[in-house]
Write an enzyme that holds these catalytic residues in place. Structure first.
Site, PDB file in Angstrom:
ATOM      1  N   HIS A   1       0.818  -1.001  -0.145  1.00  0.00           N
ATOM      2  CA  HIS A   1      -0.170  -0.211   0.150  1.00  0.00           C
ATOM      3  C   HIS A   1       0.763   1.257  -0.067  1.00  0.00           C
ATOM      4  O   HIS A   1       0.407   2.227  -0.136  1.00  0.00           O
ATOM      5  CB  HIS A   1      -0.988  -0.069   1.203  1.00  0.00           C
ATOM      6  CG  HIS A   1      -0.236   0.245   2.428  1.00  0.00           C
ATOM      7  ND1 HIS A   1       0.448  -0.743   3.183  1.00  0.00           N
ATOM      8  CD2 HIS A   1      -0.134   1.378   3.240  1.00  0.00           C
ATOM      9  CE1 HIS A   1       1.025  -0.111   4.237  1.00  0.00           C
ATOM     10  NE2 HIS A   1       0.745   1.278   4.344  1.00  0.00           N
TER      11      HIS A   1
HETATM   12  C1  UD1 Z   1      -2.326   4.956   6.058  1.00  0.00           C
HETATM   13  C2  UD1 Z   1      -1.007   5.431   6.909  1.00  0.00           C
HETATM   14  C3  UD1 Z   1      -0.019   4.460   6.847  1.00  0.00           C
HETATM   15  C4  UD1 Z   1      -0.499   2.851   7.297  1.00  0.00           C
HETATM   16  C5  UD1 Z   1      -1.660   2.700   6.312  1.00  0.00           C
HETATM   17  C6  UD1 Z   1      -2.470   1.280   6.606  1.00  0.00           C
HETATM   18  C7  UD1 Z   1      -0.369   7.789   7.097  1.00  0.00           C
HETATM   19  C8  UD1 Z   1       0.589   8.810   6.716  1.00  0.00           C
HETATM   20  N1  UD1 Z   1      -0.363   6.601   6.469  1.00  0.00           N
HETATM   21  O1  UD1 Z   1      -1.947   5.087   4.757  1.00  0.00           O
HETATM   22  O2  UD1 Z   1       1.361   4.643   7.787  1.00  0.00           O
HETATM   23  O3  UD1 Z   1       0.591   1.681   7.010  1.00  0.00           O
HETATM   24  O4  UD1 Z   1      -2.639   3.971   6.617  1.00  0.00           O
HETATM   25  O5  UD1 Z   1      -3.539   1.099   5.808  1.00  0.00           O
HETATM   26  O6  UD1 Z   1      -1.345   7.821   8.029  1.00  0.00           O
HETATM   27  N2  UD1 Z   1      -9.212   4.874   1.772  1.00  0.00           N
HETATM   28  C9  UD1 Z   1     -10.511   4.022   1.716  1.00  0.00           C
HETATM   29  N3  UD1 Z   1     -11.022   3.841   2.625  1.00  0.00           N
HETATM   30  C10 UD1 Z   1     -10.687   4.223   4.214  1.00  0.00           C
HETATM   31  C11 UD1 Z   1      -9.409   4.605   4.188  1.00  0.00           C
HETATM   32  C12 UD1 Z   1      -8.692   4.878   3.122  1.00  0.00           C
HETATM   33  O7  UD1 Z   1     -11.005   3.871   0.413  1.00  0.00           O
HETATM   34  O8  UD1 Z   1     -11.284   3.664   4.856  1.00  0.00           O
HETATM   35  C13 UD1 Z   1      -8.612   5.374   0.487  1.00  0.00           C
HETATM   36  C14 UD1 Z   1      -8.793   6.688   0.219  1.00  0.00           C
HETATM   37  O9  UD1 Z   1      -8.957   6.855  -1.139  1.00  0.00           O
HETATM   38  C15 UD1 Z   1      -7.287   7.115   0.555  1.00  0.00           C
HETATM   39  C16 UD1 Z   1      -6.577   6.157   0.565  1.00  0.00           C
HETATM   40  O10 UD1 Z   1      -7.228   4.858   0.681  1.00  0.00           O
HETATM   41  O11 UD1 Z   1      -7.160   8.257  -0.086  1.00  0.00           O
HETATM   42  C17 UD1 Z   1      -5.466   6.282   1.061  1.00  0.00           C
HETATM   43  O12 UD1 Z   1      -5.776   6.390   2.692  1.00  0.00           O
HETATM   44  P1  UD1 Z   1      -4.857   7.224   3.484  1.00  0.00           P
HETATM   45  O13 UD1 Z   1      -5.410   7.186   5.206  1.00  0.00           O
HETATM   46  O14 UD1 Z   1      -4.609   8.659   2.976  1.00  0.00           O
HETATM   47  O15 UD1 Z   1      -3.365   6.580   3.814  1.00  0.00           O
HETATM   48  P2  UD1 Z   1      -3.016   5.073   3.583  1.00  0.00           P
HETATM   49  O16 UD1 Z   1      -2.120   4.897   2.316  1.00  0.00           O
HETATM   50  O17 UD1 Z   1      -4.173   4.187   3.879  1.00  0.00           O
END
Ligand code: UD1
Length: 387
Positions: A229
């Site tokens: 991820h």
């Molecule tokens: C975050 C953490 C990372 C952790 C990871 C585990 C930071 C900087 N990063 O990264 O350290 O290892 O979580 O998962 O905080 N999204 C969904 N549903 C959700 C959450 C996210 O669809 O419930 C999608 C959204 O489009 C979002 C993308 O996933 O833009 C990324 O989510 P985000 O919370 O920005 O960071 P992660 O890459 O998940």
């Protein structure tokens, strides 16, 4: 004593679960032993909000419902951090805690640390001192800022202590307590062992996707687990293309691949035109993000882990699962083979990954729990906070 603890994203939930339980256990005993109960307010920033990324973990790990959910959702880093600080400031002003306790290294960790200190509240960081020394990782910035501001730094191992000392953190602020993630692993491994692989593959098959994978093909010792991820891996078209080719054309011919797919990764595969290739492969089980027990079961039964997650490196270490870490550095060196662990760093260079795969796929399991990774870390943390 009033304590606010904070979670925001998936890797936080398994860290806060044992803390919340240890607080409840302390509260059940404290009055009889002349201690004051802890008034505990659990704040969920709402960075992760999907049922599979968030709510499911609260249920599965028996975490009490958050006292407050800030519902900040997705966004750029500045948007997530900014929205969290604005919302969390109100919580701190209302609740007036003695301590704010943060875990890990996600945006919620950093945002709430800054807010707590600006409100002149004491800050404790669980999982302090981890350093990848890679400032291109947002988590490294979150770790550095949080540790610099913390009054009590709970560490997992002596390498973390050494990092903090070299940054000038005085010894009296550093408390080596072990690893809360491993508290959760020990508390849940029996329940995980009772799950069956076929059921996991069937129940968590990616919805709306007629997969080519037969759930009966997931048998103990015959499959690899893959999770990816990190933006440095999944946002790069070339890296994702080479990875998809390696998995489909090479690994899946020898080992089935269980791939619980992160929302970010699925979006990129589609954007890069790689989705059809991966989805059509009969050796790849594409799964929704799975729950804690499901992942633990997959980890306990697989031949090999391929991952860019930090937490999984630690779980592999304790379970002895050979682990190819798809990163060029790690903030968790204690999990590497040179420190007695099971993980090797292969980055995202396909030649290194191929060589690492050839070496690791035949390795036997070799469990290794560093000192104090014993299931009682949260208890030590609560004792330090009230002590
Ligand atoms: C975050 C953490 C990372 C952790 C990871 C585990 C930071 C900087 N990063 O990264 O350290 O290892 O979580 O998962 O905080 N999204 C969904 N549903 C959700 C959450 C996210 O669809 O419930 C999608 C959204 O489009 C979002 C993308 O996933 O833009 C990324 O989510 P985000 O919370 O920005 O960071 P992660 O890459 O998940």
């Amino acid at each position: 004593m009033k304590v606010v603890s904070v979670v925001g994203a998936r890797p936080n939930f398994m860290k806060i679960a044992p803390f919340a339980r240890a607080v409840a256990r302390y509260n059940a005993k404290a009055p009889g032993q002349g201690g004051q109960p802890i008034d505990h307010c659990l704040v969920h920033t709402g960075q992760h909000y999907d049922v599979q990324m968030s709510e499911g973990f609260f249920k599965a790990l028996n975490i009490p419902s958050p006292t407050v959910n800030l519902e900040i959702g997705s966004g750029t880093h500045a948007e997530q951090v900014g929205r969290t600080m604005i919302a969390f400031e109100k919580v701190v002003k209302d609740f007036q805690p003695d301590w704010v306790v943060v875990v890990g290294d996600v945006n919620a960790t950093c945002a709430c640390s800054i807010t707590a200190k600006k409100e002149v509240v004491k800050l404790a960081h669980i999982e302090a001192g981890l350093r990848s020394f890679d400032l291109a990782m947002p988590e490294e910035i979150n770790r550095m800022v949080t540790d610099r501001l913390s009054d009590m730094l709970f560490t997992t191992d002596e390498l973390a202590d050494a990092n903090l000392r070299s940054e000038g953190v005085p010894d009296e602020k550093i408390r080596r307590v072990g690893n809360v993630m491993i508290d959760t692993l020990f508390a849940n491994r029996e329940k995980a062992a009772r799950l069956t692989l076929g059921e996991i593959a069937e129940r968590h098959a990616l919805k709306g996707h007629a997969g080519a994978f037969d759930a009966n093909n997931l048998a103990p010792g015959t499959f690899a687990v893959l999770t990816m991820h990190r933006p440095s891996n999944v946002d790069d078209r070339g890296v994702m293309g080479r990875m998809a080719g390696f998995l489909v054309d090479e690994v899946s011919r020898e080992l089935a691949i269980a791939w619980p797919i992160h929302p970010r990764t699925m979006a990129r595969l589609k954007e890069f035109g790689l989705w059809e290739k991966v989805a059509a492969c009969p050796g790849v089980a594409l799964l929704e993000p799975v729950g804690y027990h499901e992942m633990l079961k997959l980890n306990m039964d697989c031949r090999l882990m391929l991952t860019d997650s930090g937490g999984l490196q630690e779980e592999c270490c304790v379970l002895g699962t050979p682990c190819l870490t798809l990163r060029s550095n790690t903030e968790r060196p204690v999990t590497l083979t040179e420190h007695g662990g099971v993980s090797v760093l292969v980055g995202n260079d396909i030649e290194k990954i191929r060589a690492g795969y050839a070496e690791m796929k035949e390795k036997p399991r070799r469990p290794h729990a560093p000192p104090l990774w014993d299931g009682r870390t949260a208890e030590r943390i609560v004792a330090a906070l009230v002590g």
